[in-house]
Design an enzyme around this catalytic site. Structure first.
Site, short mmCIF file in Angstrom:
data_model
loop_
_atom_site.label_atom_id
_atom_site.label_comp_id
_atom_site.label_asym_id
_atom_site.label_seq_id
_atom_site.Cartn_x
_atom_site.Cartn_y
_atom_site.Cartn_z
N GLY A 138 15.80 -8.67 4.42
CA GLY A 138 15.29 -8.08 5.65
C GLY A 138 13.95 -8.67 6.07
O GLY A 138 13.68 -8.82 7.26
N ASP A 139 13.12 -9.01 5.10
CA ASP A 139 11.82 -9.63 5.39
C ASP A 139 12.02 -11.02 5.98
O ASP A 139 11.31 -11.42 6.92
CB ASP A 139 10.98 -9.73 4.13
CG ASP A 139 10.87 -8.39 3.40
OD1 ASP A 139 10.96 -7.35 4.07
OD2 ASP A 139 10.71 -8.41 2.16
#
Length: 305
Positions: free
Chosen positions: A252-253
């Site tokens: 997600g980062d």
């Protein structure tokens, strides 16, 4: 300039094992230590994509010093504040045929007064046109409203604010109209205290966050891809391309870092979304955060649904 703020970073200690047995002595095949935390990963991803950022935050004790040392090898501009009280947390990742994580909550002895120093540093540094990314958890004993304290000081400075945190910390920040927020499915469910499974349920509740102030919302859905809602009521959705999942930590980062990089290049929203999907997928199919070449190779395989 892009600034990332990670208040509760970590040293991530990753081990691969042939098998893991509870209650027994287990021997790893390989070990690795890397700096961790959402904002930290975003800065590393931006660096790999040729975009400079300033990685800011707090670090504590001997583990904090080691964290800064590792991060400085990966990010050109590191401006973490060393604090008194406790040690920067260590998160442990086990990889066998499945992934297992043990994440620490973080040091309990960092005084909240330190946050005022961070606020002063950021307000004196960021200027009109800059991007500020607030990402990751805060210390357990700090108030969940602390991001709002910073955002209130930044009112009227024409800063693009992007938030990837959870719970009340995220919800309380919405009144400052962040440009983009990125909850995952689990975090979205926690905010509304209900299970959200269908696309229509997820989209509806993402719209509720927009109604509270968020301009754009990306909801990451793991193996089910992601959904983006923009400020013009457009909805984009994509499944990840096929591949063998090796690692989901930081996916997600990487998505958010790639989205920001594409946005900084002036790409259309749909291209930013596709690039972010490629980055998230490339992370899942790699041992850690992917290279630009690995991301670029997946871009043609991203299809909207």
């Amino acid at each position: 300039m892009i600034y990332t703020l990670t208040l509760n970073p970590s040293l991530d200690y990753s081990l691969t094992l042939s098998r893991f047995s509870v209650g027994a002595i287990n021997t790893s095949n390989t070990e690795d230590i890397k700096p961790g935390g959402k904002g930290v990963n975003i800065s590393i991803m931006l660096e790999r994509l040729g975009r400079k950022s300033v990685a800011m935050g707090l670090a504590s004790g001997f583990t904090g010093a080691e964290f800064i040392k590792h991060l400085s090898d990966m990010v050109s501009n590191v401006d973490f504040t060393m604090t008194e009280g406790g040690n920067t947390r260590i998160n442990v990742k086990f990889r066998t045929d499945v992934e297992t994580e043990i994440n620490s909550k973080g040091p309990k002895d960092v005084p909240f007064s330190v946050y005022d120093e961070i606020i002063e540093k950021i307000t004196a540094t960021v200027t009109s046109g800059d991007i500020l990314v607030l990402a990751g958890s805060i210390f357990p004993h700090w108030p969940e409203t602390c991001h709002s304290k910073l955002l209130n000081r930044l009112r009227g400075k024409n800063i693009t604010v992007i938030i990837d945190t959870n719970g009340n910390s995220l919800v309380d920040s919405l009144r400052y109209r962040p440009y983009l927020i990125k909850p995952n499915r689990k975090e979205l469910c926690q905010i509304f205290s209900k299970e959200l499974n269908s696309t229509s349920e997820i989209t509806y509740h993402a719209r509720l966050l927009q109604a509270r102030g968020a301009q754009r919302v990306i909801v990451s859905l793991g193996k089910d891809g992601a959904i983006l809602l923009d400020e013009h009521e457009h909805i984009f959705q994509s499944l990840p391309p096929k591949g063998r999942v090796i690692n989901t930590v930081g996916a997600g980062d990487a998505m958010l870092g790639a989205y920001i990089a594409a946005m900084e290049e002036g790409r259309p929203t749909i291209d930013c979304f596709k690039y972010s999907m490629a980055a998230g997928s490339a992370t899942a199919y790699s041992a850690w955060l992917p290279t630009k070449e690995e991301i670029d190779a997946l871009v043609p395989k991203i299809r909207l649904i």
